[in-house]
Structures are given as structure tokens and as C-alpha cells.
Design an enzyme around this catalytic site. Structure first.
Site, mmCIF file in Angstrom:
data_model
loop_
_atom_site.group_PDB
_atom_site.id
_atom_site.type_symbol
_atom_site.label_atom_id
_atom_site.label_comp_id
_atom_site.label_asym_id
_atom_site.label_seq_id
_atom_site.Cartn_x
_atom_site.Cartn_y
_atom_site.Cartn_z
ATOM 1 N N HIS A 91 -9.952 -5.391 7.510
ATOM 2 C CA HIS A 91 -9.224 -5.541 8.800
ATOM 3 C C HIS A 91 -9.051 -4.845 10.009
ATOM 4 O O HIS A 91 -10.323 -3.822 9.965
ATOM 5 C CB HIS A 91 -8.238 -6.158 7.871
ATOM 6 C CG HIS A 91 -7.582 -4.876 7.387
ATOM 7 N ND1 HIS A 91 -7.173 -3.824 7.486
ATOM 8 C CD2 HIS A 91 -7.341 -5.099 5.993
ATOM 9 C CE1 HIS A 91 -7.016 -3.290 6.548
ATOM 10 N NE2 HIS A 91 -7.041 -4.202 5.468
ATOM 11 N N HIS A 134 -9.053 -0.821 8.791
ATOM 12 C CA HIS A 134 -10.050 -0.788 8.259
ATOM 13 C C HIS A 134 -10.834 0.198 9.631
ATOM 14 O O HIS A 134 -11.158 1.257 10.456
ATOM 15 C CB HIS A 134 -10.917 -1.245 7.798
ATOM 16 C CG HIS A 134 -10.375 -1.668 6.761
ATOM 17 N ND1 HIS A 134 -10.435 -2.830 6.214
ATOM 18 C CD2 HIS A 134 -9.997 -1.065 5.303
ATOM 19 C CE1 HIS A 134 -10.037 -2.843 5.051
ATOM 20 N NE2 HIS A 134 -9.346 -1.734 4.404
ATOM 21 N N CYS A 178 2.501 -2.137 -9.790
ATOM 22 C CA CYS A 178 2.165 -3.180 -8.828
ATOM 23 C C CYS A 178 0.111 -2.778 -8.684
ATOM 24 O O CYS A 178 -0.335 -1.999 -8.298
ATOM 25 C CB CYS A 178 2.469 -2.272 -8.069
ATOM 26 S SG CYS A 178 2.192 -3.044 -6.321
ATOM 27 N N CYS A 231 -1.358 -1.868 -5.148
ATOM 28 C CA CYS A 231 -1.533 -0.361 -4.882
ATOM 29 C C CYS A 231 -2.582 0.216 -6.350
ATOM 30 O O CYS A 231 -2.720 0.859 -6.387
ATOM 31 C CB CYS A 231 0.431 0.486 -5.618
ATOM 32 S SG CYS A 231 0.808 0.008 -4.174
ATOM 33 N N CYS A 288 7.006 -4.167 -4.452
ATOM 34 C CA CYS A 288 6.521 -3.195 -3.792
ATOM 35 C C CYS A 288 7.224 -3.453 -2.727
ATOM 36 O O CYS A 288 6.906 -4.424 -1.813
ATOM 37 C CB CYS A 288 5.051 -2.568 -4.679
ATOM 38 S SG CYS A 288 4.116 -2.467 -3.541
ATOM 39 N N HIS A 320 3.360 -4.483 -0.510
ATOM 40 C CA HIS A 320 2.884 -5.772 -1.436
ATOM 41 C C HIS A 320 3.870 -6.723 -2.110
ATOM 42 O O HIS A 320 4.284 -6.430 -3.263
ATOM 43 C CB HIS A 320 2.701 -5.749 -2.099
ATOM 44 C CG HIS A 320 0.883 -4.759 -2.056
ATOM 45 N ND1 HIS A 320 0.772 -3.201 -2.577
ATOM 46 C CD2 HIS A 320 -0.296 -4.882 -1.588
ATOM 47 C CE1 HIS A 320 0.418 -2.926 -2.184
ATOM 48 N NE2 HIS A 320 -0.833 -3.382 -1.438
ATOM 49 N N LYS A 360 4.863 -8.068 11.106
ATOM 50 C CA LYS A 360 3.740 -7.881 9.877
ATOM 51 C C LYS A 360 2.576 -9.118 10.717
ATOM 52 O O LYS A 360 2.741 -10.086 10.274
ATOM 53 C CB LYS A 360 3.981 -7.919 8.537
ATOM 54 C CG LYS A 360 2.883 -7.551 7.767
ATOM 55 C CD LYS A 360 3.629 -6.660 7.036
ATOM 56 C CE LYS A 360 2.648 -6.389 5.807
ATOM 57 N NZ LYS A 360 3.457 -6.402 4.646
ATOM 58 N N LYS A 406 -1.751 -14.074 7.790
ATOM 59 C CA LYS A 406 -2.468 -15.075 8.433
ATOM 60 C C LYS A 406 -2.303 -16.851 8.088
ATOM 61 O O LYS A 406 -2.172 -17.245 9.455
ATOM 62 C CB LYS A 406 -3.991 -15.547 7.216
ATOM 63 C CG LYS A 406 -5.097 -14.414 7.043
ATOM 64 C CD LYS A 406 -6.214 -15.058 5.759
ATOM 65 C CE LYS A 406 -7.259 -13.642 5.621
ATOM 66 N NZ LYS A 406 -8.107 -13.564 4.695
#
Length: 507
Positions: A17, A20, A125, A128, A143, A146, A296, A299
């Protein structure tokens, strides 16, 4: 002179994504900068193939683990190749040499009585892949990284690394080395993490829950915690524990996102201290990308920016340019397909590419396809030349992560000045009168030579486009010596290359 730059190694439970892409492109820009000024570079990037998330992702697709890891590894490598990331080492943690070295590090620490086995009950989590304290969670017990993935209450026996004996030593290292974590805001955040006594770090997972990982050398019923395994890649990439790794390791700079500051700033240094290994030179930390309006990326919302789609439609340099221009180190930055197109058209297209096209085509048609010879320089010529030399000089010296957008802003500003200069000098009018033809030649030469200098600097950021531009000017850059910004390098009365539209307008 050596410099070793690392990106994190990326989980392969999903496709590459924009996060990265960003970290690896920035690492590539830093590498190109340091190579240009004469350093010997090693850049590593790659994939983290172990852990519960990857194991479950393979199962969800009904694939054998090896086939799944091969597929994802090729996918990530292809994206970095597409983005012109000139990595020297592509990490795969399934490599036998890496796994052997990780086990050796664990055994060394275990032999010092710094690893203990005990029962633990806590909140875990899966996103993580780590246990969380209550203070790490949101008000509703999730978390913060997430929020859609429910944390689990876990009660199991594991092996733990003693952390607290090293806390004060790590704080002292941070105090003694102000550049160890940059920028300052994240250095302060790390010090806050170390302000209270540290709990022991769980460094194992029972094979009843996770099988994809490095076996503990002292207990085959457990695999190594994925972070312990992954962090060690930075050492194994340069041949640790064999001789010869130390020169590279002494220069190591980790590029990381702010979400993984704790593993890199707390876990990793303490692991190294426990193993008796020097700490890396520096952690360079960046913030995250969010969608337009600061929302944020998701999708379900439809605001995800797919790096592959951008490269397919606009080319790698359009994405590299936007990422390099618009990330701020101390706060999240906005990105969208429309933002990328707008920046590409307005800056690369209108301000840089259009000027190159106009000046080069004019020279091609009016001066027999050659770069004209310059006559005496006017005050205006000298002023624009000095401005360009000043604007690009940052790329002729060592740059750090926050310098990248700062230096590019200087380039864009001076490109505005160059366009103003070209318009005010109006070579299309000067060519009409034999008495001002020499002046016309001078204006064209000054413009093309200044563009040559700009594109030499931009080889560090948009390498493919910059080299295409330099080919049009018949001005290749020597790779045999350190690059220094210099004027009057463009050959006079030399043939121009084929002129093309460097940045076609994106619709």
C-alpha cells in the site's frame, strides 16, 4: 565512506500500500543522494514472512505457506522495482541464514539469564501482534492502531526478555546522542515511553497458536515473537554474526513510520544491549498518509490510493514526486489521486516540463538542432544562474529525511523564477532581429544549462524523468565522481537529443 539505510520489512498478509511505497521511496532518495556525493551505500527493504497474521492470510486463501510467501514476496518486489527503488538487499525472513542468526541471538541472551519463562494473562492485539497494557488502549478497550480488530484476552505460558534492567541505559544513550531519534517530537515520545518501569517483553508464541516463525533454540515447542525475528533482519542483512558486518552496522539508519516507534526505539535497542551489540546510528521517523480532508484511508470509503494504479496511469515519478514533496515529518499528510494529478500537472508539467519543451524545441528548430553558444551574460542571466545554483545545492550535500520536501520547495520556487526569466527575455522576439540574435542565443543557453542543473539534482528524486530530460539535452551525468552543482557544463554547439513531452498532461 559507508551508509546503511533500512526500511521496515513489511507484513505480507496484504498487498503493498501507499505507506510501504512511501518509506521505501524515501529510503531510495536518501540512497541516491548519498551515492551522488560519494558514499558507498547499502539499502535494504523487503518482507516479514512470519507471524500469526501471515499464517492466517495463507489459510484464508487456501494456499500452502511457502507458495503464499513466494507470491507475496514477488508482489512486493515488483512494486518496489516499479517505483525505481534501488535496493541492494531484499529481505525475506524465511531465509535459512536469517533464521539461524535469530536463534543464535536468542541463545546468547538466554545464556545470560535475561530470558525467563512464565505464565502471562493479558490483552493481545493481533494487528500489532503484541500484548497491550490497559493504558495502550482506547476508552472502549480497543487498539488505537487497529480499532476494527477486537483485542483478545490471552492466558498462556511464554518466554520473556527482561527489559527494565536496560531502561536507564537506553535513556542515557538517547541523552548522549541527540540525533539518535529524529525529529525531536518523536525523540520526546520515546523518552515518554521510557519514563516508567518497563514490563518484560514476550518473545515467543506457543506452536499451538502460531507455527510460522523461527523455533526457539532452547524450547522447540515455541516460535520466536515476530517482532524479535523481524528486527534482527537489520543485522543479518549485513552478515552478522560473521566478521565484516561492523563497518556497515556503525552507519545504520532505520527509516520507520511513527506507529512502529516503540518496537524500534524500545524493544530493538534493548535486544541489542542484551546481546552485547552496538545500537544503530539513527532512527528517522515519519508520520502517516491520510485521505483528503484528513480522513483515514479506507476501502469502504473509497479513498485508498493504490500505488500500482498511480504508476500505471501517471508513471512512477508522478508518485515519487508527490510523496517527496508533501510529507511532513511531524504531522500526517493528505493524499488522493486528484492531489497527485494536480501536483503532477502544475509542478512537473507546467513549471518544469513545459519550460524544457519550449526552450529545447526553440533551440532545435532555430539553431540547427544544437545548443547555442552563449554571448556576454547580463545581470538577469547572472541572477537566474545564481538562484538555480543556490536552489539545488542542498542535493549536493548529505540530506536527511525532513530535508527532502524542503529542498524540493526550493527547486519549485526557482523553476517559477526560471519561467519568469524566460518570459521576460522573450527569445522568440529576440530571434527576429539580427542585432539581438546573439542575445537570443545567450538566453536559450542560460535556460537550458539551468534546466540541466535542475535535472541533475532531480535524479535523486525522479530518476527516470530526470535522465530522459538530460538525454534531450545530451548531458549525461558521470557516475565516476561525486556530483557537485556547477554551471556552464552544458556543451555549446553540441547536438540536442530527441525532444519529447516529458510530463504529458494527466486528465
Amino acid at each position: 565512506m559507508k551508509s546503511y539505510i533500512t526500511t521496515p520489512i513489511y507484513y505480507v498478509n496484504g498487498s503493498p500500500h501507499i505507506g510501504h511505497a512511501f518509506t521505501s521511496v524515501m529510503a531510495d532518495i536518501l540512497k541516491r543522494n548519498r551515492v551522488a556525493i560519494g558514499y558507498e551505500l547499502l539499502l535494504s527493504t523487503g518482507v516479514d514472512e512470519h507471524g500469526q497474521k501471515n499464517q492466517e492470510a495463507a489459510a484464508d486463501l487456501g494456499m500452502e505457506i511457502k507458495d503464499y510467501l513466494d507470491m507475496r514476496g514477488k508482489e512486493f518486489r515488483a512494486v518496489f522495482d516499479m517505483l525505481d527503488v534501488s535496493y541492494d538487499y531484499f529481505v525475506r525472513t524465511s531465509r535459512e541464514g536469517h533464521k539461524t542468526a535469530v536463534a543464535g541471538m536468542e541463545q546468547t541472551i538466554f545464556d545470560k539469564d535475561l530470558i525467563v519463562k512464565k505464565q502471562y494473562t493479558g490483552t493481545y492485539c493481533k494487528g500489532c501482534e503484541e500484548f497491550k497494557r490497559e493504558s495502550d488502549l482506547t476508552e472502549d478497550g480497543q487498539c488505537p492502531l487497529h480499532p476494527t480488530m477486537k483485542v483478545e484476552q490471552t492466558d498462556e505460558t511464554n518466554y520473556f526478555l527482561k527489559m527494565e534492567p536496560f531502561r536507564e541505559r537506553l535513556l542515557q544513550h538517547i541523552a548522549d546522542n541527540p540525533d539518535f531519534v529524529q525529529p525531536q517530537a518523536f525523540r520526546n515520545e520515546l523518552k515518554q515511553m521510557l519514563a516508567e518501569p518497563l514490563e518484560d517483553l514476550c518473545i515467543s508464541r506457543p506452536k499451538t497458536r502460531v507455527t510460522l516463525g523461527v523455533d526457539l533454540p532452547f524450547d522447540p515447542d515455541f516460535v520466536t515473537y515476530v517482532w524479535f525475528d523481524a528486527l534482527a533482519n537489520y543485522l543479518t542483512n549485513v552478515g552478522w554474526p560473521d566478521e565484516g558486518y561492523a563497518d556497515w552496522w556503525a552507519t545504520c539508519e532505520h527509516l520507520i513510520g511513527k506507529d512502529i516507534l516503540k518496537p524500534h526505539g524500545v524493544y530493538w535497542p534493548i535486544m541489542l544491549m542484551a546481546a552485547g551489540i552496538p545500537l544503530p546510528k539513527k532512527l528517522s521517523v515519519h508520520s502517516h498518509w491520510v485521505g483528503a480532508g484528513g480522513v483515514k484511508m479506507s476501502k469502504s470509503i473509497g479513498n485508498v490510493v493504490d500505488p500500482i494504479e498511480i504508476v500505471d496511469t501517471l508513471g512512477a515519478d508522478a508518485l515519487r514526486w508527490y510523496l517527496a514533496r508533501h510529507m511532513r515529518s511531524d504531522s500526517d499528510s493528505q493524499i488522493s489521486v486528484d492531489f497527485i494529478k494536480q501536483t503532477y500537472n502544475s509542478e512537473l508539467g507546467n513549471k518544469i516540463g513545459n519550460l524544457l519543451s519550449r526552450a529545447a524545441k526553440f533551440s532545435k528548430s532555430r539553431f540547427d538542432g544544437k545548443v547555442p553558444a552563449a554571448g556576454p551574460l547580463s545581470a538577469e542571466d547572472e541572477a537566474i544562474r545564481a538562484a538555480v545554483a543556490e536552489a539545488v545545492k542542498g542535493f549536493g550535500a548529505w540530506i536527511d529525511l525532513p530535508d527532502i520536501p524542503h529542498n524540493l520547495q526550493k527547486v519549485i520556487t526557482v523553476c517559477d523564477d526560471m519561467n519568469t526569466y524566460f518570459a521576460e527575455q522573450a527569445p522568440w522576439e529576440l530571434i527576429k532581429n539580427p542585432e539581438t540574435e546573439e542575445r537570443c542565443r545567450t538566453v536559450i543557453y542560460v535556460t537550458l544549462d539551468c534546466l540541466r542543473l535542475v535535472f541533475e539534482a532531480l535524479r535523486q528524486v525522479i530518476p527516470t524523468s530526470a535522465d530522459r530530460a538530460l538525454a534531450m539535452l545530451n548531458a549525461p551525468v558521470s557516475e565516476d565522481k561525486a556530483w557537485k552543482p556547477a554551471l556552464d557544463v552544458l556543451g555549446q554547439e553540441t547536438d540536442l537529443g530527441e525532444i519529447e513531452n516529458l510530463f504529458p498532461r494527466a486528465q
